[in-house]
Design a protein around this motif. Structure first.
Motif, mmCIF file in Angstrom:
data_model
loop_
_atom_site.group_PDB
_atom_site.id
_atom_site.type_symbol
_atom_site.label_atom_id
_atom_site.label_comp_id
_atom_site.label_asym_id
_atom_site.label_seq_id
_atom_site.Cartn_x
_atom_site.Cartn_y
_atom_site.Cartn_z
ATOM 1 N N ILE A 1 -7.320 -0.480 7.421
ATOM 2 C CA ILE A 1 -6.683 -0.163 7.176
ATOM 3 C C ILE A 1 -6.631 0.783 8.795
ATOM 4 O O ILE A 1 -6.955 0.231 9.006
ATOM 5 C CB ILE A 1 -7.526 1.409 6.431
ATOM 6 C CG1 ILE A 1 -7.892 0.754 4.893
ATOM 7 C CG2 ILE A 1 -6.852 2.529 6.819
ATOM 8 C CD1 ILE A 1 -9.476 1.655 4.408
ATOM 9 N N LEU A 2 -5.088 0.827 8.823
ATOM 10 C CA LEU A 2 -4.500 0.607 10.322
ATOM 11 C C LEU A 2 -3.926 2.139 10.016
ATOM 12 O O LEU A 2 -5.147 2.932 11.394
ATOM 13 C CB LEU A 2 -3.097 0.708 10.259
ATOM 14 C CG LEU A 2 -2.723 -0.812 10.079
ATOM 15 C CD1 LEU A 2 -0.833 -0.969 9.997
ATOM 16 C CD2 LEU A 2 -3.199 -1.562 11.937
ATOM 17 N N ARG A 3 -4.046 2.811 9.376
ATOM 18 C CA ARG A 3 -3.620 4.420 9.562
ATOM 19 C C ARG A 3 -4.201 5.309 8.301
ATOM 20 O O ARG A 3 -3.643 4.882 6.908
ATOM 21 C CB ARG A 3 -2.440 4.707 9.597
ATOM 22 C CG ARG A 3 -2.637 6.521 9.955
ATOM 23 C CD ARG A 3 -0.833 7.061 10.439
ATOM 24 N NE ARG A 3 0.407 6.474 9.432
ATOM 25 C CZ ARG A 3 1.453 6.372 9.661
ATOM 26 N NH1 ARG A 3 2.425 6.346 10.746
ATOM 27 N NH2 ARG A 3 2.283 5.966 8.533
ATOM 28 N N ILE A 4 -4.745 6.314 7.409
ATOM 29 C CA ILE A 4 -5.415 6.904 6.205
ATOM 30 C C ILE A 4 -4.169 8.187 6.260
ATOM 31 O O ILE A 4 -4.225 9.829 7.366
ATOM 32 C CB ILE A 4 -6.138 7.311 6.561
ATOM 33 C CG1 ILE A 4 -7.522 5.852 6.128
ATOM 34 C CG2 ILE A 4 -6.630 8.181 4.660
ATOM 35 C CD1 ILE A 4 -9.037 6.299 5.308
ATOM 36 N N ASP A 5 -3.133 7.810 5.971
ATOM 37 C CA ASP A 5 -2.279 9.160 5.992
ATOM 38 C C ASP A 5 -2.964 10.503 4.983
ATOM 39 O O ASP A 5 -3.023 12.012 5.530
ATOM 40 C CB ASP A 5 -0.896 9.296 5.106
ATOM 41 C CG ASP A 5 0.256 8.069 6.095
ATOM 42 O OD1 ASP A 5 0.593 7.466 6.104
ATOM 43 O OD2 ASP A 5 0.070 8.109 7.215
ATOM 44 N N ALA A 6 -3.214 10.516 3.889
ATOM 45 C CA ALA A 6 -4.066 11.628 2.856
ATOM 46 C C ALA A 6 -4.857 10.206 1.784
ATOM 47 O O ALA A 6 -5.346 9.383 1.463
ATOM 48 C CB ALA A 6 -3.315 11.607 2.142
ATOM 49 N N MET A 7 -6.037 11.367 1.511
ATOM 50 C CA MET A 7 -6.917 10.638 0.668
ATOM 51 C C MET A 7 -7.546 11.636 -0.669
ATOM 52 O O MET A 7 -7.193 13.274 0.026
ATOM 53 C CB MET A 7 -8.054 9.768 1.063
ATOM 54 C CG MET A 7 -8.225 9.050 1.488
ATOM 55 S SD MET A 7 -9.731 8.432 2.537
ATOM 56 C CE MET A 7 -10.558 7.681 1.076
ATOM 57 N N GLY A 8 -7.954 11.509 -1.964
ATOM 58 C CA GLY A 8 -7.629 12.826 -3.021
ATOM 59 C C GLY A 8 -8.933 11.741 -3.909
ATOM 60 O O GLY A 8 -9.055 10.757 -4.209
ATOM 61 N N TRP A 9 -8.375 12.568 -5.126
ATOM 62 C CA TRP A 9 -8.945 12.608 -6.398
ATOM 63 C C TRP A 9 -8.075 12.879 -7.256
ATOM 64 O O TRP A 9 -7.087 14.246 -7.163
ATOM 65 C CB TRP A 9 -10.456 13.568 -6.656
ATOM 66 C CG TRP A 9 -10.897 13.066 -5.489
ATOM 67 C CD1 TRP A 9 -11.180 13.164 -4.565
ATOM 68 C CD2 TRP A 9 -12.120 11.879 -6.226
ATOM 69 N NE1 TRP A 9 -13.158 12.898 -3.652
ATOM 70 C CE2 TRP A 9 -13.051 11.612 -4.690
ATOM 71 C CE3 TRP A 9 -12.481 11.288 -7.059
ATOM 72 C CZ2 TRP A 9 -14.344 11.697 -4.750
ATOM 73 C CZ3 TRP A 9 -13.464 10.308 -6.681
ATOM 74 C CH2 TRP A 9 -13.815 10.361 -5.235
ATOM 75 N N TYR A 10 -7.747 12.441 -8.060
ATOM 76 C CA TYR A 10 -6.964 12.499 -10.189
ATOM 77 C C TYR A 10 -7.432 12.270 -10.478
ATOM 78 O O TYR A 10 -9.695 12.091 -10.403
ATOM 79 C CB TYR A 10 -5.897 11.134 -9.769
ATOM 80 C CG TYR A 10 -4.689 11.856 -8.963
ATOM 81 C CD1 TYR A 10 -3.473 12.163 -9.329
ATOM 82 C CD2 TYR A 10 -4.648 11.452 -7.624
ATOM 83 C CE1 TYR A 10 -2.490 12.283 -8.377
ATOM 84 C CE2 TYR A 10 -3.393 11.638 -6.309
ATOM 85 C CZ TYR A 10 -2.310 12.408 -7.220
ATOM 86 O OH TYR A 10 -1.416 12.272 -6.131
ATOM 87 N N ARG A 11 -7.756 12.782 -11.831
ATOM 88 C CA ARG A 11 -8.228 12.757 -13.276
ATOM 89 C C ARG A 11 -8.172 12.968 -14.280
ATOM 90 O O ARG A 11 -6.479 13.529 -14.852
ATOM 91 C CB ARG A 11 -9.071 13.914 -13.092
ATOM 92 C CG ARG A 11 -8.656 15.305 -13.810
ATOM 93 C CD ARG A 11 -9.837 16.037 -13.545
ATOM 94 N NE ARG A 11 -9.349 17.446 -13.991
ATOM 95 C CZ ARG A 11 -9.695 18.671 -13.632
ATOM 96 N NH1 ARG A 11 -10.817 18.951 -13.907
ATOM 97 N NH2 ARG A 11 -9.126 20.027 -14.333
ATOM 98 N N GLN A 12 -7.863 12.474 -15.588
ATOM 99 C CA GLN A 12 -7.314 12.204 -16.279
ATOM 100 C C GLN A 12 -8.108 11.793 -18.120
ATOM 101 O O GLN A 12 -9.529 11.433 -17.747
ATOM 102 C CB GLN A 12 -6.810 10.478 -16.865
ATOM 103 C CG GLN A 12 -5.810 10.378 -18.084
ATOM 104 C CD GLN A 12 -4.936 9.160 -17.847
ATOM 105 O OE1 GLN A 12 -5.166 8.129 -17.394
ATOM 106 N NE2 GLN A 12 -3.502 9.165 -18.733
ATOM 107 N N GLY A 13 -7.853 13.229 -18.437
ATOM 108 C CA GLY A 13 -8.935 13.694 -19.493
ATOM 109 C C GLY A 13 -8.498 13.507 -20.395
ATOM 110 O O GLY A 13 -7.565 12.627 -20.814
#
Length: 125
Positions: free
Chosen positions: A28-40
């Motif tokens: 990994i050179l650079r992390i612009d964003a991290m997050g969470w998605y979900r599908q119910g």
């Protein structure tokens, strides 16, 4: 390239709490964003929460005030603390990363999106 490993999913009672973790590994050179998605069940995938490299956060309205996203930059890990869980929170939760990586060829590429395999959260009595 990049591997995202989620943990922390499981069965919890309504009103309970759960903490999800996602550890990113690879070149990994650079992390612009991290997050969470979900599908119910029977629903489309939606963004739950995200955090940018600058520390800005975004939450979907349905979880605001109940969920908190935070990170450990040294370990390339993002967390989702989920409190006051409701049955409608039941879903497969997917970790997400956007950033730059080093390919096996040695090339540097940016704007890449990566997804974890998902972890199931079930909120039920």
């Amino acid at each position: 390239q990049v591997q995202l490993v989620e943990s922390g999913g499981g069965l919890v009672q309504p009103g309970g709490s759960l903490r999800l973790s996602c550890a990113a590994s690879g070149s990994i050179l650079r992390i612009d964003a991290m997050g969470w998605y979900r599908q119910g069940p029977g629903k489309q995938r939606e963004l739950v929460a995200a955090i940018t490299s600058g520390g800005s956060t975004n939450y979907t309205d349905s979880v605001k005030g109940r969920f908190t996203i935070f990170r450990d930059n040294a370990k390339n890990t993002v967390f989702l603390q989920m409190n006051s869980l409701k049955p409608e929170d039941t879903a497969v939760y997917y970790c997400y990363l956007r950033g730059g990586v080093v390919l096996t060829s040695g090339a540097h590429v940016y704007g890449m999106d990566y997804w974890g395999k998902g972890t199931l959260v079930t909120v039920s009595s």
